[in-house]
Design a protein around this motif. Structure first.
Motif, PDB file in Angstrom:
ATOM      1  N   LEU A 135       0.822  -1.208   0.000  1.00  0.00           N
ATOM      2  CA  LEU A 135       0.000   0.000   0.000  1.00  0.00           C
ATOM      3  C   LEU A 135       0.859   1.262   0.000  1.00  0.00           C
ATOM      4  N   THR A 136       1.965   1.208   0.707  1.00  0.00           N
ATOM      5  CA  THR A 136       2.858   2.367   0.778  1.00  0.00           C
ATOM      6  C   THR A 136       3.393   2.721  -0.603  1.00  0.00           C
ATOM      7  N   GLN A 137       3.853   1.728  -1.337  1.00  0.00           N
ATOM      8  CA  GLN A 137       4.341   1.992  -2.690  1.00  0.00           C
ATOM      9  C   GLN A 137       3.202   2.405  -3.619  1.00  0.00           C
ATOM     10  N   ALA A 138       2.022   1.812  -3.392  1.00  0.00           N
ATOM     11  CA  ALA A 138       0.861   2.211  -4.196  1.00  0.00           C
ATOM     12  C   ALA A 138       0.561   3.693  -3.998  1.00  0.00           C
ATOM     13  N   TYR A 139       0.600   4.145  -2.750  1.00  0.00           N
ATOM     14  CA  TYR A 139       0.344   5.567  -2.482  1.00  0.00           C
ATOM     15  C   TYR A 139       1.317   6.446  -3.272  1.00  0.00           C
ATOM     16  N   HIS A 140       2.575   6.041  -3.291  1.00  0.00           N
ATOM     17  CA  HIS A 140       3.601   6.893  -3.901  1.00  0.00           C
ATOM     18  C   HIS A 140       3.562   6.907  -5.426  1.00  0.00           C
ATOM     19  N   HIS A 141       2.769   6.026  -6.034  1.00  0.00           N
ATOM     20  CA  HIS A 141       2.548   6.228  -7.470  1.00  0.00           C
ATOM     21  C   HIS A 141       1.122   6.692  -7.769  1.00  0.00           C
ATOM     22  N   VAL A 142       0.151   6.271  -6.958  1.00  0.00           N
ATOM     23  CA  VAL A 142      -1.234   6.696  -7.187  1.00  0.00           C
ATOM     24  C   VAL A 142      -1.377   8.212  -7.036  1.00  0.00           C
ATOM     25  N   LYS A 143      -0.612   8.803  -6.121  1.00  0.00           N
ATOM     26  CA  LYS A 143      -0.735  10.253  -5.901  1.00  0.00           C
ATOM     27  C   LYS A 143      -0.309  11.066  -7.122  1.00  0.00           C
ATOM     28  N   HIS A 144       0.373  10.416  -8.052  1.00  0.00           N
ATOM     29  CA  HIS A 144       0.802  11.108  -9.281  1.00  0.00           C
ATOM     30  C   HIS A 144      -0.187  10.925 -10.422  1.00  0.00           C
ATOM     31  N   THR A 145      -1.232  10.133 -10.216  1.00  0.00           N
ATOM     32  CA  THR A 145      -2.161   9.846 -11.319  1.00  0.00           C
ATOM     33  C   THR A 145      -2.800  11.114 -11.861  1.00  0.00           C
ATOM     34  N   ILE A 146      -3.340  11.952 -10.993  1.00  0.00           N
ATOM     35  CA  ILE A 146      -4.003  13.182 -11.447  1.00  0.00           C
ATOM     36  C   ILE A 146      -3.025  14.142 -12.110  1.00  0.00           C
ATOM     37  N   PRO A 147      -1.870  14.439 -11.493  1.00  0.00           N
ATOM     38  CA  PRO A 147      -0.917  15.318 -12.187  1.00  0.00           C
ATOM     39  C   PRO A 147      -0.488  14.783 -13.547  1.00  0.00           C
ATOM     40  N   LEU A 148      -0.299  13.467 -13.657  1.00  0.00           N
ATOM     41  CA  LEU A 148       0.098  12.889 -14.935  1.00  0.00           C
ATOM     42  C   LEU A 148      -1.015  12.993 -15.968  1.00  0.00           C
ATOM     43  N   LEU A 149      -2.250  12.724 -15.539  1.00  0.00           N
ATOM     44  CA  LEU A 149      -3.378  12.862 -16.456  1.00  0.00           C
ATOM     45  C   LEU A 149      -3.543  14.306 -16.918  1.00  0.00           C
ATOM     46  N   MET A 150      -3.376  15.232 -16.010  1.00  0.00           N
ATOM     47  CA  MET A 150      -3.482  16.647 -16.373  1.00  0.00           C
ATOM     48  C   MET A 150      -2.406  17.029 -17.382  1.00  0.00           C
ATOM     49  N   SER A 151      -1.172  16.560 -17.135  1.00  0.00           N
ATOM     50  CA  SER A 151      -0.080  16.851 -18.064  1.00  0.00           C
ATOM     51  C   SER A 151      -0.339  16.217 -19.424  1.00  0.00           C
ATOM     52  N   THR A 152      -0.868  14.994 -19.408  1.00  0.00           N
ATOM     53  CA  THR A 152      -1.184  14.302 -20.646  1.00  0.00           C
ATOM     54  C   THR A 152      -2.216  15.083 -21.451  1.00  0.00           C
ATOM     55  N   GLY A 153      -3.288  15.483 -20.798  1.00  0.00           N
ATOM     56  CA  GLY A 153      -4.331  16.246 -21.479  1.00  0.00           C
ATOM     57  C   GLY A 153      -3.807  17.542 -22.070  1.00  0.00           C
ATOM     58  N   GLY A 154      -2.925  18.197 -21.336  1.00  0.00           N
ATOM     59  CA  GLY A 154      -2.400  19.472 -21.789  1.00  0.00           C
ATOM     60  C   GLY A 154      -1.422  19.361 -22.947  1.00  0.00           C
ATOM     61  N   ARG A 155      -0.781  18.194 -23.102  1.00  0.00           N
ATOM     62  CA  ARG A 155       0.258  18.060 -24.107  1.00  0.00           C
ATOM     63  C   ARG A 155      -0.199  17.293 -25.357  1.00  0.00           C
ATOM     64  N   LEU A 156      -1.429  16.810 -25.340  1.00  0.00           N
ATOM     65  CA  LEU A 156      -1.940  16.126 -26.524  1.00  0.00           C
ATOM     66  C   LEU A 156      -2.095  17.103 -27.691  1.00  0.00           C
ATOM     67  N   GLU A 157      -1.806  16.628 -28.896  1.00  0.00           N
ATOM     68  CA  GLU A 157      -1.962  17.464 -30.080  1.00  0.00           C
ATOM     69  C   GLU A 157      -3.444  17.737 -30.339  1.00  0.00           C
ATOM     70  N   GLU A 158      -3.699  18.768 -31.128  1.00  0.00           N
ATOM     71  CA  GLU A 158      -5.077  19.182 -31.398  1.00  0.00           C
ATOM     72  C   GLU A 158      -5.892  18.060 -32.049  1.00  0.00           C
ATOM     73  N   ARG A 159      -5.238  17.228 -32.841  1.00  0.00           N
ATOM     74  CA  ARG A 159      -5.967  16.129 -33.483  1.00  0.00           C
ATOM     75  C   ARG A 159      -6.480  15.106 -32.474  1.00  0.00           C
TER      76      ARG A 159
END
Length: 221
Positions: free
Chosen positions: A41-65
């Protein structure tokens, strides 16, 4: 054959290698100690907490297409909000200090997987992040609910210790269906090949987390 089917076929050996690791098989059999479960669970926390920031970065960097994929990414963000707190609450329900985990450091394998995810999104191609989604959600669908039940019975722990595992086992079935739909819309061959490559790397990196935990808790095949 759809692209999603091609993706599953290309990564099947990697998936099987992950699911055959001792920590995962013994977890599914309810043969983990409380300390090993909390370490997971400890290791899960340390990657799950990055899910939202990563998704936000992904959405922001996707090409217009890929505007349609940006919309889908927004739906993922809504679904994933606050899941890291579920992990911390499970840790607390097991009798451990969740604040110590919150302010602690991840293991090296976890840190490397998260670093690769950010590098993929910000330097290489945000499409590659969906390789991580395949690995994490596919693994959850395969073993999470069963492992939660088995560990709960063997350690005599209440349901409050398994909100993360139990919810993701059922929730990720829906997520997998949604994932299949969006992946099949990715028609660019270069992006398809990149996604396959990223998924295989994420399988290796995620497996390394379980290998490290297995060594720490003397889990052997």
């Amino acid at each position: 054959m759809t692209f999603y089917e091609q993706l599953l076929q290309a990564t099947e050996p990697d998936r099987n290698a992950l699911l055959s690791l001792p920590l995962i098989t013994r977890g599914a059999a309810g043969e983990l100690s409380l300390e090993a479960y909390v370490a997971f669970l400890t290791q899960a926390y340390h990657h799950v907490k990055h899910t939202i920031p990563l998704l936000m970065s992904t959405g922001g960097r996707l090409e217009e297409r890929y505007e349609w994929l940006r919309v889908a990414t927004g739906e993922y963000i809504e679904e994933e909000m606050g899941h890291q707190e579920w992990v911390l609450n499970d840790i607390e329900a097991c009798g451990f200090d969740k604040e110590k985990v919150r302010h602690g450091k991840p293991g090296l394998a976890t840190e490397l997987m998260v670093s690769y995810a950010y590098d993929m999104v910000n330097r290489v191609n945000p499409i590659g992040f969906f390789g991580m989604v395949l690995v994490l959600e596919g693994t959850s669908t395969a073993v999470a609910s069963h492992a939660a039940k088995a560990i709960s019975q063997s350690l005599n722990l209440p349901a409050s210790c398994f909100s993360y595992l139990a919810s993701h086992g059922a929730l990720d079935v829906e997520h997998t269906q949604f994932y299949e739909e969006i992946v099949n819309k990715i028609s660019d061959e270069k992006d398809q090949q990149l996604l396959m490559h990223a998924a295989k790397v994420f399988y290796k990196l995620y497996a390394d987390i379980f290998l490290d935990l297995g060594e720490q808790f003397m889990v052997r095949a």
